[in-house]
Design an enzyme around this catalytic site. Sequence first.
Site, PDB file in Angstrom:
ATOM      1  N   GLN A  88     -16.963  14.191   3.802  1.00 17.17           N
ATOM      2  CA  GLN A  88     -15.915  13.210   3.511  1.00 17.17           C
ATOM      3  C   GLN A  88     -14.740  13.924   2.870  1.00 17.17           C
ATOM      4  O   GLN A  88     -13.690  13.325   2.664  1.00 17.17           O
ATOM      5  CB  GLN A  88     -16.449  12.151   2.541  1.00 17.17           C
ATOM      6  CG  GLN A  88     -17.606  11.346   3.104  1.00 17.17           C
ATOM      7  CD  GLN A  88     -18.337  10.581   2.016  1.00 17.17           C
ATOM      8  OE1 GLN A  88     -17.969   9.461   1.666  1.00 17.17           O
ATOM      9  NE2 GLN A  88     -19.373  11.172   1.470  1.00 17.17           N
ATOM     10  N   ASP A  91     -10.668  18.819   1.975  1.00 15.24           N
ATOM     11  CA  ASP A  91     -10.347  20.223   1.723  1.00 15.24           C
ATOM     12  C   ASP A  91     -10.991  21.101   2.800  1.00 15.24           C
ATOM     13  O   ASP A  91     -11.746  20.620   3.647  1.00 15.24           O
ATOM     14  CB  ASP A  91     -10.802  20.632   0.303  1.00 15.24           C
ATOM     15  CG  ASP A  91     -12.319  20.553   0.130  1.00 15.24           C
ATOM     16  OD1 ASP A  91     -13.050  21.193   0.915  1.00 15.24           O
ATOM     17  OD2 ASP A  91     -12.788  19.863  -0.809  1.00 15.24           O
ATOM     18  N   HIS A 106     -12.978  12.070   7.066  1.00 12.91           N
ATOM     19  CA  HIS A 106     -11.802  11.445   6.457  1.00 12.91           C
ATOM     20  C   HIS A 106     -10.528  12.256   6.647  1.00 12.91           C
ATOM     21  O   HIS A 106      -9.571  12.061   5.906  1.00 12.91           O
ATOM     22  CB  HIS A 106     -12.065  11.191   4.958  1.00 12.91           C
ATOM     23  CG  HIS A 106     -13.080  10.114   4.715  1.00 12.91           C
ATOM     24  ND1 HIS A 106     -13.716   9.922   3.511  1.00 12.91           N
ATOM     25  CD2 HIS A 106     -13.571   9.157   5.555  1.00 12.91           C
ATOM     26  CE1 HIS A 106     -14.551   8.884   3.613  1.00 12.91           C
ATOM     27  NE2 HIS A 106     -14.493   8.422   4.841  1.00 12.91           N
TER      28      HIS A 106
HETATM   29  P1  OAD Z   1     -16.691  10.030  -5.437  1.00  9.35           P
HETATM   30  O1  OAD Z   1     -15.672  10.442  -6.449  1.00  9.35           O
HETATM   31  O2  OAD Z   1     -16.818   8.590  -5.121  1.00  9.35           O
HETATM   32  O3  OAD Z   1     -18.123  10.530  -5.890  1.00  9.35           O
HETATM   33  C1  OAD Z   1     -18.314  11.851  -6.306  1.00  9.35           C
HETATM   34  C2  OAD Z   1     -19.783  12.071  -6.523  1.00  9.35           C
HETATM   35  O4  OAD Z   1     -19.950  13.418  -6.901  1.00  9.35           O
HETATM   36  C3  OAD Z   1     -20.407  11.208  -7.628  1.00  9.35           C
HETATM   37  O5  OAD Z   1     -21.667  10.717  -7.186  1.00  9.35           O
HETATM   38  C4  OAD Z   1     -20.583  12.195  -8.792  1.00  9.35           C
HETATM   39  O6  OAD Z   1     -21.720  11.900  -9.588  1.00  9.35           O
HETATM   40  C5  OAD Z   1     -20.801  13.493  -8.035  1.00  9.35           C
HETATM   41  N1  OAD Z   1     -20.448  14.732  -8.750  1.00  9.35           N
HETATM   42  C6  OAD Z   1     -19.395  14.996  -9.548  1.00  9.35           C
HETATM   43  N2  OAD Z   1     -19.397  16.278  -9.937  1.00  9.35           N
HETATM   44  C7  OAD Z   1     -20.490  16.846  -9.366  1.00  9.35           C
HETATM   45  C8  OAD Z   1     -21.054  18.144  -9.379  1.00  9.35           C
HETATM   46  N3  OAD Z   1     -20.503  19.166 -10.058  1.00  9.35           N
HETATM   47  N4  OAD Z   1     -22.197  18.357  -8.667  1.00  9.35           N
HETATM   48  C9  OAD Z   1     -22.789  17.357  -7.971  1.00  9.35           C
HETATM   49  N5  OAD Z   1     -22.300  16.109  -7.938  1.00  9.35           N
HETATM   50  C10 OAD Z   1     -21.163  15.859  -8.607  1.00  9.35           C
HETATM   51  O7  OAD Z   1     -16.393  10.905  -4.131  1.00  9.35           O
HETATM   52  P2  OAD Z   1     -16.892  10.667  -2.635  1.00  9.35           P
HETATM   53  O8  OAD Z   1     -18.239  10.034  -2.604  1.00  9.35           O
HETATM   54  O9  OAD Z   1     -16.686  11.943  -1.908  1.00  9.35           O
HETATM   55  O10 OAD Z   1     -11.882   8.828   0.852  1.00  9.35           O
HETATM   56  O11 OAD Z   1     -15.822   9.616  -2.150  1.00  9.35           O
HETATM   57  C11 OAD Z   1     -15.848   9.155  -0.829  1.00  9.35           C
HETATM   58  C12 OAD Z   1     -14.454   8.847  -0.372  1.00  9.35           C
HETATM   59  O12 OAD Z   1     -13.795   7.994  -1.317  1.00  9.35           O
HETATM   60  C13 OAD Z   1     -13.545  10.045  -0.309  1.00  9.35           C
HETATM   61  O13 OAD Z   1     -13.702  10.774   0.887  1.00  9.35           O
HETATM   62  C14 OAD Z   1     -12.183   9.443  -0.398  1.00  9.35           C
HETATM   63  C15 OAD Z   1     -12.424   8.424  -1.490  1.00  9.35           C
HETATM   64  O14 OAD Z   1     -11.643   7.290  -1.453  1.00  9.35           O
HETATM   65  C16 OAD Z   1     -10.619   8.739   1.285  1.00  9.35           C
HETATM   66  O15 OAD Z   1      -9.662   9.086   0.616  1.00  9.35           O
HETATM   67  C17 OAD Z   1     -10.513   8.160   2.646  1.00  9.35           C
END
Ligand code: OAD
Length: 232
Positions: A88, A91, A106
């Site tokens: 998703q 980068d 995305h």
């Molecule tokens: P989120 O910000 O919703 O979730 C990030 C996840 O990474 C969370 O479950 C955190 O607990 C976890 N996390 C943070 N730091 C971490 C680390 N060092 N190691 C392991 N886990 C860690 O991001 P996404 O799920 O990627 O879409 O979000 C999905 C989509 O929402 C993105 O692609 C973006 C956003 O809106 C668009 O912009 C279309």
Amino acid sequence: MNPRKIVVLTGAGVSAPSGLATFRSLGGLWEQHRIEDVASPEGWARDPGLVLRFYNLRREALATAVPNDAHRAIADLQDRFEVVVITQNVDDLHERAGSRSVIHLHGELRKVRSTADEATVEDIGYTSVALGQVCAKGGQMRPHIVWFGEDVMHLDEARRHIEEASRFVVAGTSLAVFPAAGLVRYARDKAEKVVVDLDPPAVSGGFRVLRGSADVVMRGLASEWLGSGKVR
Ligand code: OAD
């Protein structure tokens, strides 16, 4: 099911150890910016300059970010497995770590496309886009990013890969955004399934939960699966 096939579904948590902000964590991007302003077609129609600035800043941050051990461990799995990364993330850190098969659901930060012709897509590297930067047909160039309300890219292809995988990892994603999050249900019952996250989301279907930072945990998992303890 292909016994040598691994699919890794990644989210912002995998790039967090590289210094790139996540979206929903404390202090994440969606705490500082309104999704409807910077990540929706309506926001773009209202204030394209604001949207371009938001993604110009993301691209600028990416220029100096480097892949971390999570990206590298996932790439190392290619030594013994067929690995498909479904991300998703917008980068390019999976590619820079050496992953050869990366599906961007995305979109991609380094790319822009014309608002006059969506087939006109350009790789602009880590440079900025300005208002007035148009394609040959005169259409303003916009980020090649899927905004809320727009169609996710390569969804069917992603699903087919997951259905074939004998090992499936979900790493660093809150699984809050659909349809990407819904892909997890296509993993086979008999596949070995792992979720890696600092704060793992609830996911049904026999997932082993590895709580921790993706760089540390993915390195350990890759060592286990490569059976050598050797990960770059
Ligand atoms: P989120 O910000 O919703 O979730 C990030 C996840 O990474 C969370 O479950 C955190 O607990 C976890 N996390 C943070 N730091 C971490 C680390 N060092 N190691 C392991 N886990 C860690 O991001 P996404 O799920 O990627 O879409 O979000 C999905 C989509 O929402 C993105 O692609 C973006 C956003 O809106 C668009 O912009 C279309």
